[in-house]
Scaffold this active site. Structure first.
Site, PDB file in Angstrom:
ATOM      1  N   HIS A   1      -7.290  -5.139  10.226  1.00 23.18           N
ATOM      2  CA  HIS A   1      -7.013  -4.859   8.819  1.00 23.18           C
ATOM      3  C   HIS A   1      -5.659  -5.438   8.389  1.00 23.18           C
ATOM      4  CE1 HIS A   1      -4.892  -0.864   9.936  1.00 23.18           C
ATOM      5  NE2 HIS A   1      -3.989  -1.563   9.294  1.00 23.18           N
TER       6      HIS A   1
ATOM      7  N   ASP B   1       0.814  -1.209   0.000  1.00 23.01           N
ATOM      8  CA  ASP B   1       0.000   0.000   0.000  1.00 23.01           C
ATOM      9  C   ASP B   1       0.851   1.263   0.000  1.00 23.01           C
ATOM     10  OD1 ASP B   1       0.941  -0.231   2.668  1.00 23.01           O
ATOM     11  OD2 ASP B   1      -0.953  -1.094   3.333  1.00 23.01           O
TER      12      ASP B   1
ATOM     13  N   ASN C   1      -7.773  -3.322  14.405  1.00 21.39           N
ATOM     14  CA  ASN C   1      -9.126  -3.645  13.959  1.00 21.39           C
ATOM     15  C   ASN C   1      -9.144  -4.831  12.994  1.00 21.39           C
ATOM     16  OD1 ASN C   1      -8.079  -2.540  11.643  1.00 21.39           O
ATOM     17  ND2 ASN C   1      -9.498  -0.813  11.528  1.00 21.39           N
TER      18      ASN C   1
END
Length: 241
Positions: free
Chosen positions: A138, A67, A136
């Protein structure tokens, strides 16, 4: 799914580095999927040490990063392009032409995402994908959602992710709110996956990933369906297993 519990962050990092080295030794022209963030920093340090010792050669390796922040230029110290150069690429003999990171400054994000997918496919796919995990759940920047995103895409970052990443910026207002990320489908196409987690704040995410239901509300839970996943955690991150 193979789970290795290391004594601490240092032991976790060394074990991860040695798995990556084994991949390169087995296939010198392998394709590595690489991650950023605080978790893999010492893994990269160990890889640099092993390179300097002559144990490993990166000259034929191709890399794809998971990313990149959308809207940050490459020379921004918080960009993932800058991170990878500072923490790994500038210290090993990888060919610059074989380094692939999404262009966060693209003026056509749809085209950028499609071309990134084509580059991965043209390289023969990812042999080993390194992952961290958010609190969370991810992976990459694939946030909790109502569906699993199949391909590289533009992500609206979750408030929890922005807050967690604000420690790297002068203020939370400086944290980008969007990023380009490989999709869950892109990650799952990797032949091998290596996920790292350290610290008590990751214990819930690791528990949900390993023992919880498979749901896009916990993106990493999809790894239960992958045929070759190794998860390395320190004792704190493994505390709920």
């Amino acid at each position: 799914m193979r789970i290795i519990v290391a004594n601490d962050y240092e032991a976790m990092s060394k074990k991860a580095a040695h798995i990556i080295v084994s991949q390169i030794v087995l296939k010198p022209n392998c394709v590595l999927g690489l991650a950023t963030g605080s978790t893999p920093i010492d893994t990269y340090k160990e890889l640099i040490n092993l390179y300097k010792m002559g144990v490993i050669d990166f000259s034929d390796v191709t890399s794809f990063n998971l990313d990149e922040y959308f809207g940050l230029p490459k020379n921004n110290p918080q960009s993932y392009d800058y991170f990878m150069k500072a923490n790994l690429f500038n210290h090993i003999n990888i060919d610059d032409e074989k380094i692939n990171i999404p262009n966060g400054m693209t003026d056509n994000v749809v085209r950028e995402c499609a071309e990134y997918e084509k580059k991965i496919e043209a390289a023969g796919g990812i042999d080993l994908q390194l992952l961290g995990i958010g609190r969370n759940g991810h992976i990459g920047f694939n946030e909790p959602s109502d569906h699993f995103e199949p391909k590289t895409h533009l992500v609206q970052l979750d408030e929890d992710t922005i807050k967690a990443n604000s420690r790297f910026f002068d203020s939370i207002e400086d944290v980008p709110t969007k990023a380009i990320s490989m999709g869950i489908g892109s990650i799952m196409k990797a032949k091998k996956i290596l996920l790292l987690a350290s610290g008590a704040e990751k214990a819930d995410a690791i528990y949900d990933t390993v023992k919880g239901p498979i749901t896009p509300k916990v993106p990493a839970s999809i790894l239960q369906l992958h045929p070759d996943v190794t998860i390395i955690v320190d004792k704190e991150a493994a505390s709920r297993l």
